[in-house]
Design a protein around this motif. Structure first.
Motif, PDB file in Angstrom:
ATOM      1  N   ALA A 173       0.833  -1.215   0.169  1.00 41.18           N
ATOM      2  CA  ALA A 173      -0.060  -0.063   0.072  1.00 41.18           C
ATOM      3  C   ALA A 173       0.980   1.255   0.104  1.00 41.18           C
ATOM      4  O   ALA A 173       0.507   2.168  -0.794  1.00 41.18           O
ATOM      5  N   SER A 174       2.077   1.119   0.763  1.00 39.13           N
ATOM      6  CA  SER A 174       2.938   2.342   0.864  1.00 39.13           C
ATOM      7  C   SER A 174       3.358   2.442  -0.421  1.00 39.13           C
ATOM      8  O   SER A 174       3.651   3.801  -0.889  1.00 39.13           O
ATOM      9  N   GLY A 176       2.506   1.913  -3.311  1.00 41.53           N
ATOM     10  CA  GLY A 176       1.208   2.384  -4.169  1.00 41.53           C
ATOM     11  C   GLY A 176       1.443   3.809  -4.024  1.00 41.53           C
ATOM     12  O   GLY A 176       1.240   4.441  -5.060  1.00 41.53           O
ATOM     13  N   GLN A 177       1.620   4.506  -3.009  1.00 42.60           N
ATOM     14  CA  GLN A 177       1.517   5.991  -2.829  1.00 42.60           C
ATOM     15  C   GLN A 177       2.809   6.349  -3.201  1.00 42.60           C
ATOM     16  O   GLN A 177       2.760   7.570  -3.979  1.00 42.60           O
ATOM     17  N   ILE A 181       0.565   5.474  -7.737  1.00 46.19           N
ATOM     18  CA  ILE A 181      -0.691   4.809  -8.031  1.00 46.19           C
ATOM     19  C   ILE A 181      -1.983   5.177  -7.373  1.00 46.19           C
ATOM     20  O   ILE A 181      -3.012   5.244  -8.135  1.00 46.19           O
ATOM     21  N   VAL A 182      -1.871   5.253  -6.160  1.00 46.19           N
ATOM     22  CA  VAL A 182      -3.074   5.633  -5.197  1.00 46.19           C
ATOM     23  C   VAL A 182      -3.821   6.958  -5.648  1.00 46.19           C
ATOM     24  O   VAL A 182      -2.900   8.016  -5.928  1.00 46.19           O
ATOM     25  N   GLY A 183      -4.866   6.815  -5.993  1.00 39.75           N
ATOM     26  CA  GLY A 183      -5.701   8.420  -6.761  1.00 39.75           C
ATOM     27  C   GLY A 183      -5.578   8.217  -7.976  1.00 39.75           C
ATOM     28  O   GLY A 183      -6.573   9.113  -8.684  1.00 39.75           O
ATOM     29  N   THR A 184      -5.105   7.327  -8.624  1.00 47.50           N
ATOM     30  CA  THR A 184      -5.530   7.208 -10.283  1.00 47.50           C
ATOM     31  C   THR A 184      -6.460   6.089 -10.579  1.00 47.50           C
ATOM     32  O   THR A 184      -6.793   5.305  -9.529  1.00 47.50           O
ATOM     33  N   GLU A 187      -5.712   2.294  -9.208  1.00 46.62           N
ATOM     34  CA  GLU A 187      -5.567   2.210  -7.998  1.00 46.62           C
ATOM     35  C   GLU A 187      -6.502   0.771  -7.463  1.00 46.62           C
ATOM     36  O   GLU A 187      -5.813  -0.121  -6.721  1.00 46.62           O
ATOM     37  N   SER A 188      -7.558   0.633  -8.161  1.00 42.62           N
ATOM     38  CA  SER A 188      -8.320  -0.783  -7.711  1.00 42.62           C
ATOM     39  C   SER A 188      -7.698  -1.913  -8.189  1.00 42.62           C
ATOM     40  O   SER A 188      -7.800  -2.844  -7.689  1.00 42.62           O
ATOM     41  N   TYR A 190      -4.587  -2.023  -8.543  1.00 40.82           N
ATOM     42  CA  TYR A 190      -3.296  -2.242  -7.726  1.00 40.82           C
ATOM     43  C   TYR A 190      -3.672  -2.952  -6.527  1.00 40.82           C
ATOM     44  O   TYR A 190      -3.079  -3.782  -6.071  1.00 40.82           O
ATOM     45  N   ASP A 191      -4.927  -2.690  -5.725  1.00 39.58           N
ATOM     46  CA  ASP A 191      -5.313  -3.067  -4.638  1.00 39.58           C
ATOM     47  C   ASP A 191      -5.706  -4.512  -4.743  1.00 39.58           C
ATOM     48  O   ASP A 191      -5.308  -5.364  -3.741  1.00 39.58           O
TER      49      ASP A 191
END
Ligand code: HEM
Length: 219
Positions: A173-174, A176-177, A181-184, A187-188, A190-191
């Motif tokens: 998760a970290s 991704g930030q 990637i987070v917020g693009t 993101e889903s 990636y998760d």
């Protein structure tokens, strides 16, 4: 900014940790695939290891990079942890409540993973490469005292790999930030991929000591 300056800055260290961490997670997928041959049987697992060893020098190069990635990931992690601790003392409003528990315990889980890897290499890897004494690879893993013939080793593997999964949950998760990637829109995806690496792959590894260390002896 020179490459050395970038790599030794906080942002640079975070990027380095994200990339080395993700590469190590990919290695785990490959490693699990190989280890699952244990469930196929002795012949299949030994044949897989022999094929791997036939790659000779290429394997040594891959191992060199694995050690380099683990080393630089741990080193940067320790430096960031020290820096965060110092910052915590300065900013008095920083409290336990606003720090996710996985982030707070990343240093702890990371240290256990490090101890696990040091033990893993000095036993399995060492035996496989330098101290086989005519034993079958399958026997070393499933029956010997450095493998799942020992209940203590099996329990250690189960706990350490569960903590590794927890470490990866926070780490991926970290990353991704850090990598933006987070917020693009990715993101889903990636998760979802993250869950394979922090949950399913560690669970796959855990199934090995659970089965060979305990269940196979009861059933
Ligand atoms: C039940 C779990 C596991 C088993 C049975 C297992 C088995 C093995 C074996 C037999 C080797 C020596 C391979 C050889 O030299 O031919 C090895 C090496 C290695 N293992 Fe594991 N492993 C397990 C879990 C893990 C985990 C969770 C990690 C974490 C990343 C890991 C990382 C490594 C690394 C980096 C090496 C050295 C590289 C290599 O030789 O492939 N292992 N493992």
């Amino acid at each position: 900014m020179s490459i050395i300056k970038l790599l030794t800055s906080s942002v640079g260290r975070k990027i380095l940790m994200a990339i080395t961490g993700l590469l190590l997670a990919f290695f785990m997928a490959f490693h699990l695939f190989g280890n699952l041959f244990l469930f196929v049987g002795e012949e299949a697992f030994n044949a897989y290891v022999n094929k791997l060893h036939q790659l000779g020098f290429l394997i040594r190069i891959a191992e060199f990079f694995l050690v380099l990635f683990v080393g630089s990931h741990a080193y940067s992690g320790i430096l960031l942890w020290i820096k965060n601790r110092k910052a915590k003392k300065v900013v008095s409003s920083y409290s336990k409540e606003n720090t996710p528990s996985a982030a707070r315990s990343a240093a702890f889980t990371g240290s256990i993973v490090f101890v696990f890897l040091a033990t893993h290499w000095s036993t399995f890897w060492y035996k496989f490469n330098f101290d086989l004494q005519g034993m079958s690879y399958y026997y070393v893993v499933t029956e010997s005292s450095v493998g799942f013939g020992s209940p203590a080793v099996s329990i250690f593997y189960i706990i350490a790999i569960a903590l590794l999964g927890y470490h990866l949950k926070h780490g991926i998760a970290s990353a991704g930030q850090t990598l933006g990637i987070v917020g693009t829109k990715y993101e889903s995806i990636y998760d979802n991929l993250a869950a394979i690496f922090w949950f399913w792959i560690p669970l796959g590894f855990i199934s090995i000591p659970v089965w060979f260390g305990f269940l196979v002896r009861i059933i």
